[in-house]
Design a protein around this motif. Structure first.
Motif, PDB file in Angstrom:
ATOM      1  N   PRO A  78      10.741  15.007 -11.014  1.00  0.00           N
ATOM      2  CA  PRO A  78      10.684  16.688 -11.810  1.00  0.00           C
ATOM      3  C   PRO A  78       9.385  16.591 -12.581  1.00  0.00           C
ATOM      4  CG  PRO A  78      13.288  16.028 -11.624  1.00  0.00           C
ATOM      5  CD  PRO A  78      12.212  15.093 -11.638  1.00  0.00           C
ATOM      6  N   ALA A  79       9.136  16.558 -13.622  1.00  0.00           N
ATOM      7  CA  ALA A  79       8.449  16.161 -14.485  1.00  0.00           C
ATOM      8  C   ALA A  79       7.075  15.323 -14.647  1.00  0.00           C
ATOM      9  CB  ALA A  79       8.862  16.360 -15.715  1.00  0.00           C
ATOM     10  N   GLY A  80       7.382  14.102 -13.782  1.00  0.00           N
ATOM     11  CA  GLY A  80       5.981  12.796 -13.492  1.00  0.00           C
ATOM     12  C   GLY A  80       6.875  12.177 -15.533  1.00  0.00           C
ATOM     13  N   PRO A 126       2.433  14.912 -11.371  1.00  0.00           N
ATOM     14  CA  PRO A 126       2.412  15.766 -11.948  1.00  0.00           C
ATOM     15  C   PRO A 126       2.578  15.331 -13.926  1.00  0.00           C
ATOM     16  CG  PRO A 126       4.468  15.006 -10.494  1.00  0.00           C
ATOM     17  CD  PRO A 126       3.620  14.275 -10.149  1.00  0.00           C
ATOM     18  N   SER A 127       2.367  13.974 -13.898  1.00  0.00           N
ATOM     19  CA  SER A 127       1.562  14.093 -15.028  1.00  0.00           C
ATOM     20  C   SER A 127       1.048  13.991 -15.948  1.00  0.00           C
ATOM     21  CB  SER A 127       1.966  12.455 -15.451  1.00  0.00           C
ATOM     22  OG  SER A 127       3.457  11.825 -14.850  1.00  0.00           O
ATOM     23  N   LEU A 128      -0.511  14.048 -15.031  1.00  0.00           N
ATOM     24  CA  LEU A 128      -2.024  14.015 -14.992  1.00  0.00           C
ATOM     25  C   LEU A 128      -2.076  15.775 -14.749  1.00  0.00           C
ATOM     26  CD1 LEU A 128      -2.779  11.822 -12.937  1.00  0.00           C
ATOM     27  CD2 LEU A 128      -2.701  11.414 -15.455  1.00  0.00           C
ATOM     28  N   THR A 129      -1.001  16.522 -14.021  1.00  0.00           N
ATOM     29  CA  THR A 129      -1.265  18.104 -14.378  1.00  0.00           C
ATOM     30  C   THR A 129       0.328  19.292 -14.243  1.00  0.00           C
ATOM     31  OG1 THR A 129      -2.309  19.755 -12.527  1.00  0.00           O
ATOM     32  CG2 THR A 129      -1.600  17.900 -11.082  1.00  0.00           C
ATOM     33  N   ASP A 130      -0.158  20.285 -14.449  1.00  0.00           N
ATOM     34  CA  ASP A 130       1.125  21.395 -14.079  1.00  0.00           C
ATOM     35  C   ASP A 130       0.783  22.059 -12.846  1.00  0.00           C
ATOM     36  OD1 ASP A 130       2.098  20.268 -16.320  1.00  0.00           O
ATOM     37  OD2 ASP A 130       0.378  21.727 -18.013  1.00  0.00           O
ATOM     38  N   ASP A 131      -0.109  21.715 -12.481  1.00  0.00           N
ATOM     39  CA  ASP A 131      -0.577  22.754 -10.733  1.00  0.00           C
ATOM     40  C   ASP A 131       0.289  21.860 -10.001  1.00  0.00           C
ATOM     41  OD1 ASP A 131      -1.119  25.180  -9.414  1.00  0.00           O
ATOM     42  OD2 ASP A 131      -2.997  23.761  -9.434  1.00  0.00           O
ATOM     43  N   ILE A 132       1.873  22.462  -9.384  1.00  0.00           N
ATOM     44  CA  ILE A 132       1.935  21.448  -8.809  1.00  0.00           C
ATOM     45  C   ILE A 132       3.348  22.345  -7.893  1.00  0.00           C
ATOM     46  CG2 ILE A 132       1.750  18.264  -9.334  1.00  0.00           C
ATOM     47  CD1 ILE A 132       4.534  18.863 -10.191  1.00  0.00           C
ATOM     48  N   PHE A 158       1.131  -1.341   0.018  1.00  0.00           N
ATOM     49  CA  PHE A 158      -0.256   0.310   0.156  1.00  0.00           C
ATOM     50  C   PHE A 158       0.802   1.524   0.298  1.00  0.00           C
ATOM     51  CE2 PHE A 158      -3.188  -2.909   1.714  1.00  0.00           C
ATOM     52  CZ  PHE A 158      -4.711  -2.335   0.907  1.00  0.00           C
ATOM     53  N   PHE A 159       2.182   1.228   0.379  1.00  0.00           N
ATOM     54  CA  PHE A 159       3.455   2.598   1.151  1.00  0.00           C
ATOM     55  C   PHE A 159       3.617   3.040  -0.901  1.00  0.00           C
ATOM     56  CE2 PHE A 159       7.152   4.005   1.073  1.00  0.00           C
ATOM     57  CZ  PHE A 159       7.385   4.972   1.983  1.00  0.00           C
ATOM     58  N   LEU A 160       3.923   1.353  -1.415  1.00  0.00           N
ATOM     59  CA  LEU A 160       4.532   1.335  -2.652  1.00  0.00           C
ATOM     60  C   LEU A 160       3.211   2.137  -3.302  1.00  0.00           C
ATOM     61  CD1 LEU A 160       7.191   0.850  -4.505  1.00  0.00           C
ATOM     62  CD2 LEU A 160       5.865  -1.039  -4.830  1.00  0.00           C
ATOM     63  N   LEU A 161       2.253   2.072  -3.789  1.00  0.00           N
ATOM     64  CA  LEU A 161       1.182   2.211  -4.558  1.00  0.00           C
ATOM     65  C   LEU A 161       1.326   3.552  -4.419  1.00  0.00           C
ATOM     66  CD1 LEU A 161      -2.129  -0.663  -4.121  1.00  0.00           C
ATOM     67  CD2 LEU A 161      -0.445   0.503  -6.011  1.00  0.00           C
ATOM     68  N   PHE A 162       1.102   4.356  -2.887  1.00  0.00           N
ATOM     69  CA  PHE A 162       0.774   5.581  -2.660  1.00  0.00           C
ATOM     70  C   PHE A 162       1.796   6.514  -3.537  1.00  0.00           C
ATOM     71  CE2 PHE A 162       1.920   9.015   0.418  1.00  0.00           C
ATOM     72  CZ  PHE A 162       0.484  10.050   0.281  1.00  0.00           C
ATOM     73  N   PHE A 163       3.089   6.334  -2.792  1.00  0.00           N
ATOM     74  CA  PHE A 163       3.981   6.892  -3.443  1.00  0.00           C
ATOM     75  C   PHE A 163       4.109   6.490  -5.608  1.00  0.00           C
ATOM     76  CE2 PHE A 163       8.700   6.001  -5.491  1.00  0.00           C
ATOM     77  CZ  PHE A 163       8.817   6.716  -5.171  1.00  0.00           C
ATOM     78  N   SER A 164       3.814   6.065  -5.583  1.00  0.00           N
ATOM     79  CA  SER A 164       3.791   5.789  -7.366  1.00  0.00           C
ATOM     80  C   SER A 164       2.349   7.020  -7.610  1.00  0.00           C
ATOM     81  CB  SER A 164       3.024   4.256  -7.372  1.00  0.00           C
ATOM     82  OG  SER A 164       3.951   2.804  -7.297  1.00  0.00           O
ATOM     83  N   ALA A 165       1.732   6.806  -7.082  1.00  0.00           N
ATOM     84  CA  ALA A 165       0.350   8.144  -7.291  1.00  0.00           C
ATOM     85  C   ALA A 165       1.449  10.002  -6.910  1.00  0.00           C
ATOM     86  CB  ALA A 165      -0.876   8.052  -6.094  1.00  0.00           C
ATOM     87  N   LEU A 166       2.512   9.322  -5.850  1.00  0.00           N
ATOM     88  CA  LEU A 166       2.676  10.408  -6.275  1.00  0.00           C
ATOM     89  C   LEU A 166       3.659  11.486  -7.201  1.00  0.00           C
ATOM     90  CD1 LEU A 166       4.176  10.380  -2.403  1.00  0.00           C
ATOM     91  CD2 LEU A 166       2.052  11.467  -3.300  1.00  0.00           C
ATOM     92  N   PHE A 183       5.961   2.700 -15.609  1.00  0.00           N
ATOM     93  CA  PHE A 183       5.107   4.679 -15.643  1.00  0.00           C
ATOM     94  C   PHE A 183       6.109   4.969 -14.667  1.00  0.00           C
ATOM     95  CE2 PHE A 183       1.517   3.264 -17.932  1.00  0.00           C
ATOM     96  CZ  PHE A 183       2.042   3.027 -19.056  1.00  0.00           C
ATOM     97  N   VAL A 184       6.368   4.433 -12.898  1.00  0.00           N
ATOM     98  CA  VAL A 184       7.147   4.713 -11.496  1.00  0.00           C
ATOM     99  C   VAL A 184       8.478   5.559 -12.045  1.00  0.00           C
ATOM    100  CG1 VAL A 184       7.553   4.741  -9.568  1.00  0.00           C
ATOM    101  CG2 VAL A 184       5.040   4.845 -10.046  1.00  0.00           C
ATOM    102  N   GLY A 185       8.733   3.593 -12.766  1.00  0.00           N
ATOM    103  CA  GLY A 185      10.063   4.251 -13.012  1.00  0.00           C
ATOM    104  C   GLY A 185      10.709   4.993 -14.326  1.00  0.00           C
ATOM    105  N   LEU A 186      10.182   4.966 -15.247  1.00  0.00           N
ATOM    106  CA  LEU A 186      10.654   6.323 -16.224  1.00  0.00           C
ATOM    107  C   LEU A 186      10.766   7.018 -15.510  1.00  0.00           C
ATOM    108  CD1 LEU A 186       7.813   4.095 -18.996  1.00  0.00           C
ATOM    109  CD2 LEU A 186      10.515   4.036 -19.117  1.00  0.00           C
ATOM    110  N   ALA A 187       9.376   7.562 -14.513  1.00  0.00           N
ATOM    111  CA  ALA A 187       8.967   9.323 -14.051  1.00  0.00           C
ATOM    112  C   ALA A 187      10.557   9.304 -13.620  1.00  0.00           C
ATOM    113  CB  ALA A 187       7.980   9.712 -13.728  1.00  0.00           C
ATOM    114  N   LEU A 188      10.835   8.716 -12.418  1.00  0.00           N
ATOM    115  CA  LEU A 188      12.202   8.583 -11.280  1.00  0.00           C
ATOM    116  C   LEU A 188      13.100   8.442 -12.088  1.00  0.00           C
ATOM    117  CD1 LEU A 188      11.491   5.964  -8.401  1.00  0.00           C
ATOM    118  CD2 LEU A 188      11.236   8.913  -8.212  1.00  0.00           C
TER     119      LEU A 188
END
Length: 855
Positions: free
Chosen positions: A41-43, A25-31, A13-21, A434-439
């Motif tokens: 940095p940019a999702g 940024p991939s879903l919105t520019d308002d961060i 569950f922590f991993l899922l929460f971290f993935s959402a964080l 997708f999380v790995g690509l973003a990180l």
């Protein structure tokens, strides 16, 4: 529920929460700003083929950098001698690395030698004085100076280009060095690629020279005469022109071309103009450059603020040449040549010349940042329009979602509750990719999607492998918990071996591949790593949780293929014969590809591929006729059915990129105006890049196969490794042969598909080998033929079902993924069938050729 199980659930569950964080940024520019600093940095970043932009590979002309440095030193040398009242005449030495001057008499030699010693320690000078001739001075750069220039020219060019792009205002540009003399520039989301290209590639060597007072000299007439005599033609260099007319020009003058733009039509023309050779001032004396509005027509111009020394030099130039024209030259083209009305003080100057505001802005940028130390040649240019990128995203999403729905539905129908568990693990795997690509700041590209497809297939295969093991255990009468435990334990090493062999391939491709191959390798590597976690940890955790709550009392599966007892070894000779024919065809295809006689894409031949979108339907013959009339007969044309798209291919080996794409676009717009063609994307590749791509693709495949052989030799036996490698090469050769028979164009995307196929084939073969090795230990009294037959029959259902689920995804890509990925998915469809066939009929029987004495 015990403590260990609670900790495992909490970590998931922590991993899922971290993935959402990370992906938020991939879903919105308002961060918030702190989020950008401490999180991804940019999702998730999309590649140029998905969001549009340009990818350019530039080659710095290091030899020209050396020549330029020598030219500047020679000009300074001549200027210093002139200040000492010594007239030095520069003549052609016949070697661009040597500058030759003649001196008026022997009496000046001591002064000349002292000047060289005091002011030019970076030059190797040779003074020649012979009776009856004028003394001569030969200048060339010292070896240390040449080494310094060669070492720093690319670094300096990279920094200047980066600064230009920063001032141009592109979000998240990529500028990095590649090899000895190349620079890669990626500009995502650029709306005006032509303007960006002009800004990047402009050398911006700024010079000030006087217009020559030479009554009776008509440069235009001289040019017409040398053209008529065949000594020069439009397109040849300006240096060649001046060599052709030098005996007819006053000493110390040369012809340039002035850029003239009509105020009304904006039509640009080049007018020859005669200038004096000495450079009075260079761009090094410019401190700042800004765009201003003024003049008779309130037009944009570039205002120059000069350095302190530059201001003094400019004041002296204007004071001594009142009434004469001063030419301002940028990259050997005269941008303006105003008349000097009076001495100009204050350290400022201006460049005017009927600029648009964008032209003036870009000119100010390059002058502000500084000139490149040497010209840069464009040897690769990939441009994708934003509309095409959005179209690729839409088609990729639709086809991917359709394939996912088919796979999810099949798994639920066939494996019921266990299918739901497999789908949860599959979703977890994709999320973590997708999380790995973003990180890691990696980009998602079309080849990257191919890597995800393969990793999804391997994730489904791993679950199917476990479920079929469970089915066998349940058939022996074991309880649900015992059957699940045995299924995971017995499938464990098969899953690990299959994933690791593919991971070896992916890592080699990442280290030695380039372009699309590297993008494929990144997503495949992440997919494999997270797949092991999702299948072996998350899936098992879900089962353990259900058992803990006593919610799982029975596990049932649907059966598509029951127990079989087919004699696969009995048909091995027929299979070998069929495969031999297909491998022979594939070998011929490979030979033709290496010879360049196959249908190679511009990735490997060099040339250009342009894709246009038409507003109205068009006839291919009309396009062919228009291009033939415009001087482009014989280009390859392809009309995309039902999409009003045109693909134009020119497969011509060329070292640098020309302007053919601009010419073809102009022809289509002028000759077929009603059709409304607009350029969506272009791929222009020089010969050196195409050769490099081809060589790296071959090296990557060879090294990956070597790595697999070594791993399987350690885990199994050398014979298993060789058999798996031969079977994989068999699949690749058969797929290449089929592409050749169907005249499919061999591109880097097709190479990526072949690598995907190789990964799947390895995965399937290793699973079969694991079962053979297991049965060899349990049934030592049986012959190898019997063991292979039993093993293949036991895993047959798993091979068929895995192939079927993968074909759902690939078929969706084939029918709905669009033209960009059509051939790629075709190769995968063929490869899936070939891969399943080879793991059953080819790979296993190959073991008997090694161990014939046990058969």
């Amino acid at each position: 529920m015990n403590t260990s199980l609670k900790l495992k659930l909490g970590s998931v569950f922590f991993l899922l929460f971290f993935s959402a964080l990370v992906l938020y940024p991939s879903l919105t520019d308002d961060i918030p700003e702190w989020w950008q600093q401490y999180m991804a940095p940019a999702g998730l970043k999309l590649g140029l083929d998905l969001q549009g932009g340009i990818h350019v590979v530039l080659r710095v002309d290091i030899d020209k950098a050396v020549e330029n440095s020598l030219d500047f030193a020679a000009t300074d040398f001549k200027t210093i001698l002139a200040q000492k009242n010594i007239s030095a005449v520069r003549i052609d030495s016949g070697d661009p690395k040597i500058v030759l001057f003649t001196l008026p008499n022997i009496g000046v030699l001591q002064t000349v030698e002292q000047v060289l010693k005091d002011s030019f320690p970076n030059l190797d000078a040779q003074v020649q004085a012979e009776e009856g001739t004028f003394p001569r001075v030969l200048l060339q750069l010292s070896r240390d100076e040449v080494n310094f220039i060669e070492k720093n020219a690319v670094i300096q060019s990279l920094e200047i280009i980066r600064n230009r792009i920063d001032q141009f205002g592109v979000a998240e540009p990529l500028v990095l060095r590649q090899g000895e003399d190349q620079i890669i520039v990626q500009l995502p989301g650029v709306r005006d690629p032509d303007r960006a290209m002009a800004l990047i590639g402009q050398t911006a060597q700024l010079e000030f020279k006087l217009v020559a007072d030479a009554p009776g000299i008509n440069p235009a007439q001289l040019i017409a005469e040398v053209v008529q005599a065949g000594l020069w033609q439009e397109g040849d260099s300006r240096r060649q022109l001046n060599q052709a007319v030098q005996h007819r020009l006053p000493r110390g003058t040369e012809i340039y071309f002035e850029r003239v733009v009509d105020n009304l039509t904006r039509q640009e023309s080049r007018v020859p103009i005669l200038l004096e050779s000495p450079i009075l001032m260079t761009g090094d004396m410019v401190r700042n450059a800004q765009v201003r509005i003024g003049g008779t027509f309130n037009e944009p111009y570039v205002s120059l603020d000069l350095t302190g020394h530059g201001g003094q030099v400019f004041a002296n130039i204007t004071e001594n040449n009142v009434g004469r024209r001063l030419a301002i030259i940028l990259d050997e083209n005269v941008r303006s040549a105003p008349v000097i009305r009076e001495r100009i003080l204050g350290g400022s100057a201006q460049i005017s010349g009927n600029f648009t505001h964008e032209e003036a802005t870009d000119l100010a940028i390059v002058l502000r940042v500084g000139a490149l130390p040497a010209p840069v040649d464009v040897i690769q240019n990939l441009t994708v329009g934003a509309s095409l990128g959005q179209d690729s995203i839409n088609r990729g999403l639709f086809s991917g979602l359709l394939g996912a729905v088919l796979v999810i539905s099949f798994m639920i129908i066939y494996y019921r509750l266990s299918g739901i568990i497999a789908n949860v693990a599959l979703a977890m795997n994709i999320l973590l990719v997708f999380v790995g690509l973003a990180l890691f700041g990696a980009t998602l590209t079309l080849p990257g999607i191919a890597g995800i497809i393969l990793s999804v297939g391997m994730a489904v295969d791993a679950n199917i492998l476990i479920f079929e093991r469970m089915r066998e255990e349940f058939g022996l009468g074991k309880s649900p918990r015992a059957g699940v435990d045995s299924g995971f334990n017995k499938a464990y090493w098969s899953i690990v071996d299959a994933q690791v062999t593919t991971l070896i391939t992916a890592l080699v491709l990442f280290l030695f591949g380039t372009g699309p191959i590297k993008g494929f390798a990144i997503t495949l590597s992440l997919g494999i790593i997270f797949n092991l976690f999702a299948v072996l940890f998350v899936s098992r955790l879900i089962y353990d949780t259900l058992f803990s709550f006593k919610r799982l009392k029975a596990i049932r599966f649907f059966s598509l293929i029951g127990p079989t007892n087919f004699n696969f070894m009995g048909v091995r000779k027929i299979a070998f014969a069929v495969s031999g024919i297909m491998v022979f065809i594939g070998t011929i295809a490979c030979v033709q590809i290496v010879r360049g006689h196959a249908n190679l894409g511009v990735d490997f031949t060099g040339g250009s591929m342009l894709q246009y979108k038409a507003e109205q339907p068009f006839a291919l013959e009309e396009v062919r006729s228009a291009l033939t009339d415009g001087g482009f007969a014989g280009v390859d044309l392809q009309q995309v059915t039902n999409e009003d798209r045109l693909i134009v291919k020119m497969k011509v080996a060329m070292e640098t990129i020309g302007d053919e794409s601009d010419q073809i676009t102009a022809i289509l717009l002028n000759q077929l105006p009603d059709t409304g063609f607009s350029l969506e994307s272009k791929s222009e590749i020089g010969a050196s890049i195409s050769a490099d791509l081809r060589n790296k693709a071959i090296l990557s495949i060879a090294l990956s196969m070597l790595g697999v052989v070594l791993y399987l030799a350690l885990r199994f036996d050398m014979r298993f490794g060789l058999a798996a490698t031969v079977a994989t090469f068999h699949d690749v050769l058969v797929a290449v042969g089929i592409c050749w028979l169907f005249n499919k164009e061999i591109t880097l995307l097709i190479v990526t598909a072949l690598l995907t196929l190789a990964g799947y084939s390895l995965n399937d073969t290793v699973v079969v080998f694991d079962r053979i090795r297991e049965n060899m230990r349990k049934n030592e009294e049986l012959s190898l033929h019997q063991i292979i037959n039993n093993s293949v029959n036991q895993i047959l259902a798993r091979s068929v079902i895995t192939t079927l689920t993968l074909m759902f995804t690939v078929a969706a890509l084939f029918f709905f993924g669009g033209i960009a990925i059509h051939d790629f998915s075709f190769v995968l469809l063929v490869g899936l069938i070939v891969g399943m066939y080879s793991s059953i009929f080819i790979a296993s029987p190959l073991l008997t050729l090694k161990w014939s004495k046990h058969a």
